[in-house]
Structures are given as structure tokens and as C-alpha cells.
Design a protein around this motif. Structure first.
Motif, PDB file in Angstrom:
ATOM      1  N   THR A   1      16.713 -11.231  20.750  1.00 31.37           N
ATOM      2  CA  THR A   1      15.679 -10.412  20.180  1.00 31.37           C
ATOM      3  C   THR A   1      16.039  -9.373  19.266  1.00 31.37           C
ATOM      4  O   THR A   1      16.970  -8.746  19.673  1.00 31.37           O
ATOM      5  N   PRO A   2      15.649  -9.243  18.126  1.00 32.89           N
ATOM      6  CA  PRO A   2      15.982  -8.345  16.963  1.00 32.89           C
ATOM      7  C   PRO A   2      15.707  -6.978  17.496  1.00 32.89           C
ATOM      8  O   PRO A   2      14.814  -6.818  18.438  1.00 32.89           O
ATOM      9  N   SER A   3      16.316  -6.059  16.947  1.00 33.42           N
ATOM     10  CA  SER A   3      16.463  -4.710  17.344  1.00 33.42           C
ATOM     11  C   SER A   3      16.279  -4.350  18.810  1.00 33.42           C
ATOM     12  O   SER A   3      15.619  -3.502  19.304  1.00 33.42           O
ATOM     13  N   TYR A   4      17.235  -5.179  19.458  1.00 29.40           N
ATOM     14  CA  TYR A   4      17.231  -4.810  21.032  1.00 29.40           C
ATOM     15  C   TYR A   4      18.578  -4.944  21.641  1.00 29.40           C
ATOM     16  O   TYR A   4      19.598  -5.588  21.117  1.00 29.40           O
ATOM     17  N   TYR A   5      18.756  -3.946  22.464  1.00 31.68           N
ATOM     18  CA  TYR A   5      19.996  -4.093  23.175  1.00 31.68           C
ATOM     19  C   TYR A   5      20.021  -3.507  24.600  1.00 31.68           C
ATOM     20  O   TYR A   5      19.278  -2.664  24.790  1.00 31.68           O
TER      21      TYR A   5
ATOM     22  N   PRO B   1      24.712  -6.691  29.335  1.00 29.74           N
ATOM     23  CA  PRO B   1      23.376  -7.736  29.417  1.00 29.74           C
ATOM     24  C   PRO B   1      23.833  -8.990  30.166  1.00 29.74           C
ATOM     25  O   PRO B   1      24.860  -9.264  30.439  1.00 29.74           O
ATOM     26  N   SER B   2      22.718  -9.810  30.591  1.00 33.97           N
ATOM     27  CA  SER B   2      23.174 -11.247  31.108  1.00 33.97           C
ATOM     28  C   SER B   2      23.407 -12.102  30.008  1.00 33.97           C
ATOM     29  O   SER B   2      22.704 -12.020  28.805  1.00 33.97           O
ATOM     30  N   GLY B   3      23.960 -13.326  30.372  1.00 30.18           N
ATOM     31  CA  GLY B   3      24.248 -14.228  29.335  1.00 30.18           C
ATOM     32  C   GLY B   3      22.731 -14.879  29.011  1.00 30.18           C
ATOM     33  O   GLY B   3      22.770 -15.531  27.583  1.00 30.18           O
ATOM     34  N   ASP B   4      21.906 -14.924  29.500  1.00 27.29           N
ATOM     35  CA  ASP B   4      20.471 -15.420  28.903  1.00 27.29           C
ATOM     36  C   ASP B   4      19.789 -14.470  27.955  1.00 27.29           C
ATOM     37  O   ASP B   4      18.903 -14.973  27.151  1.00 27.29           O
ATOM     38  N   GLU B   5      20.270 -13.509  27.518  1.00 24.93           N
ATOM     39  CA  GLU B   5      20.032 -12.495  26.557  1.00 24.93           C
ATOM     40  C   GLU B   5      20.557 -12.842  25.057  1.00 24.93           C
ATOM     41  O   GLU B   5      19.882 -12.169  24.268  1.00 24.93           O
ATOM     42  N   TYR B   6      21.342 -13.747  25.193  1.00 20.78           N
ATOM     43  CA  TYR B   6      22.042 -14.209  23.946  1.00 20.78           C
ATOM     44  C   TYR B   6      21.503 -15.707  23.485  1.00 20.78           C
ATOM     45  O   TYR B   6      21.100 -16.407  24.473  1.00 20.78           O
TER      46      TYR B   6
ATOM     47  N   PHE C   1      22.021 -10.258   9.895  1.00 20.74           N
ATOM     48  CA  PHE C   1      22.975  -9.783  11.139  1.00 20.74           C
ATOM     49  C   PHE C   1      22.758  -8.179  11.404  1.00 20.74           C
ATOM     50  O   PHE C   1      22.740  -7.990  12.457  1.00 20.74           O
ATOM     51  N   GLY C   2      22.108  -7.492  10.389  1.00 21.15           N
ATOM     52  CA  GLY C   2      21.893  -6.028  10.798  1.00 21.15           C
ATOM     53  C   GLY C   2      20.896  -5.708  11.513  1.00 21.15           C
ATOM     54  O   GLY C   2      20.499  -4.715  11.866  1.00 21.15           O
ATOM     55  N   ASP C   3      19.956  -6.904  11.733  1.00 27.71           N
ATOM     56  CA  ASP C   3      18.932  -6.746  12.573  1.00 27.71           C
ATOM     57  C   ASP C   3      19.231  -6.932  14.118  1.00 27.71           C
ATOM     58  O   ASP C   3      18.181  -6.670  15.065  1.00 27.71           O
ATOM     59  N   TYR C   4      20.458  -7.384  14.583  1.00 33.18           N
ATOM     60  CA  TYR C   4      20.561  -7.846  15.808  1.00 33.18           C
ATOM     61  C   TYR C   4      21.853  -7.172  16.386  1.00 33.18           C
ATOM     62  O   TYR C   4      22.719  -7.103  15.736  1.00 33.18           O
ATOM     63  N   ALA C   5      21.577  -6.618  17.662  1.00 38.14           N
ATOM     64  CA  ALA C   5      22.775  -6.177  18.344  1.00 38.14           C
ATOM     65  C   ALA C   5      23.910  -7.397  18.925  1.00 38.14           C
ATOM     66  O   ALA C   5      23.385  -8.726  18.698  1.00 38.14           O
TER      67      ALA C   5
END
Length: 127
Positions: A101-105, A109-114, A29-33
């Protein structure tokens, strides 16, 4: 298996407060926005807020800014959305979503980023 489970929704009057939770499992969990996204009846998805993986950067949609607060507790693998001064237009199904993507924010954002979404929790604000 990645799972995101939202809870805390309900029926409240305008001006009331609710605190939503999202329990995460199956990934670090801590690796992802993370984000909160909502869908009002008959409307498309609306990004609500986003939070960096370490919880050091938070952004909000203009419609909720000043009323909603997003936080996370990485030790508990849990995401929160404190909603104050609720309005009828806040009525929606609220989802928590994990960035692909880990460590990314990215702000707004667009829905495609989830890549994973919770089942949603219903928030209804009505007098």
C-alpha cells in the motif's frame, strides 16, 4: 515490471561490517515504505527493519538495534542497510521488500503486507 535487486552480501568475520543495497525499479519508489527481511538457515523469515516512504521513520528488530542502520535515497531509487558489529547469528539471506500500500507503514509488519521481494543477498558471518 517491478524489480528489487539486492547486492552487497558476502562472507565476513564476526565484528565486521557490510553495506547492503537494494536497487528498485518499475514503481514510484518514493511512494512506498520498504523493509529488510532475512532468513537464516533452517529458520523462518525475520523482519529486520522498516523505513517510511519519505525516510522519516525507521524501526529495527531488537536483535539488530544499535548495530544496523537502514536508509533510503529516493532520488536514486535505492535502499540501504548498513550492518556493523556482525555476529554469526546474522548469517542469513537478506531481502528487501516493498509494502503493498502506498504511503503506508507499520512497525514489525507481517509478510502479507508486502507485494514484491528482491532475490536476496547472502550474508555469512563466520570465524
Amino acid at each position: 515490471e517491478v524489480q528489487l535487486v539486492e547486492s552487497g552480501g558476502g562472507l565476513v568475520q564476526p565484528g565486521a561490517s557490510l553495506r547492503l543495497s537494494c536497487a528498485a525499479s518499475g514503481f514510484t519508489f518514493g511512494d512506498y515504505a520498504m523493509s529488510w527481511v532475512r532468513q537464516a538457515p533452517g529458520k523462518g523469515l525475520e523482519w529486520v527493519s522498516g523505513l517510511l516512504h519519505e525516510g522519516t521513520s525507521t524501526n529495527y528488530a531488537d536483535s539488530v538495534k544499535g548495530r544496523f542502520t537502514m536508509t533510503r535515497d529516493n532520488a536514486k531509487n535505492t535502499l540501504y542497510l548498513q550492518m556493523n558489529s556482525l555476529k554469526s547469528e546474522d548469517t542469513a539471506v537478506y531481502y528487501c521488500a516493498k509494502f503493498r500500500t502506498p504511503s503506508y507503514y507499520r512497525n514489525r509488519p507481517s509478510g502479507d503486507e508486502y507485494d514484491y521481494w528482491g532475490q536476496g543477498t547472502q550474508v555469512t558471518v563466520s570465524s
